[in-house]
Design a protein around this motif. Structure first.
Motif, mmCIF file in Angstrom:
data_model
loop_
_atom_site.group_PDB
_atom_site.id
_atom_site.type_symbol
_atom_site.label_atom_id
_atom_site.label_comp_id
_atom_site.label_asym_id
_atom_site.label_seq_id
_atom_site.Cartn_x
_atom_site.Cartn_y
_atom_site.Cartn_z
ATOM 1 N N UNK A 1 -1.163 -10.053 -9.301
ATOM 2 C CA UNK A 1 -2.479 -10.581 -8.961
ATOM 3 C C UNK A 1 -2.512 -11.020 -7.506
ATOM 4 N N UNK A 2 -3.628 -10.768 -6.866
ATOM 5 C CA UNK A 2 -3.779 -11.178 -5.472
ATOM 6 C C UNK A 2 -3.811 -12.701 -5.333
ATOM 7 N N UNK B 1 2.125 -16.543 -1.985
ATOM 8 C CA UNK B 1 3.320 -16.055 -1.295
ATOM 9 C C UNK B 1 4.615 -16.436 -2.005
ATOM 10 N N UNK B 2 4.571 -17.388 -2.903
ATOM 11 C CA UNK B 2 5.801 -17.878 -3.538
ATOM 12 C C UNK B 2 6.462 -16.833 -4.419
ATOM 13 N N UNK B 3 5.695 -15.864 -4.921
ATOM 14 C CA UNK B 3 6.262 -14.823 -5.751
ATOM 15 C C UNK B 3 6.449 -15.211 -7.201
#
Length: 71
Positions: free
Chosen positions: A17-18, A22-24
């Protein structure tokens, strides 16, 4: 895991999902060429993913949209 599923997962195109940031720390899904859907942890992509039939995946998505899994 059977050989066919293993081959399909090798060539799967995974997406997340967009809104995951950024954490993944999210899950990734991949449509498989036989109609099933793969689901895996983005932080541990080397682990075996879950593989769902089209009807099970559709029921999950429908339930999610209806808020059935909200905590």
């Amino acid at each position: 895991m059977d050989e066919l599923t293993a081959k399909l997962l090798e060539t799967a195109i995974w997406r997340k999902a967009t809104r995951s940031g950024e954490a993944g720390d999210c899950i990734e899904v991949a449509p498989l060429s036989d109609g099933r859907v793969g689901l895996r942890d983005s932080e541990n992509p080397e682990q075996l993913p879950y593989v769902f039939s089209p009807s099970v995946w559709a029921a999950f998505v429908d339930g999610t949209k209806k808020g059935e899994f909200d905590f």
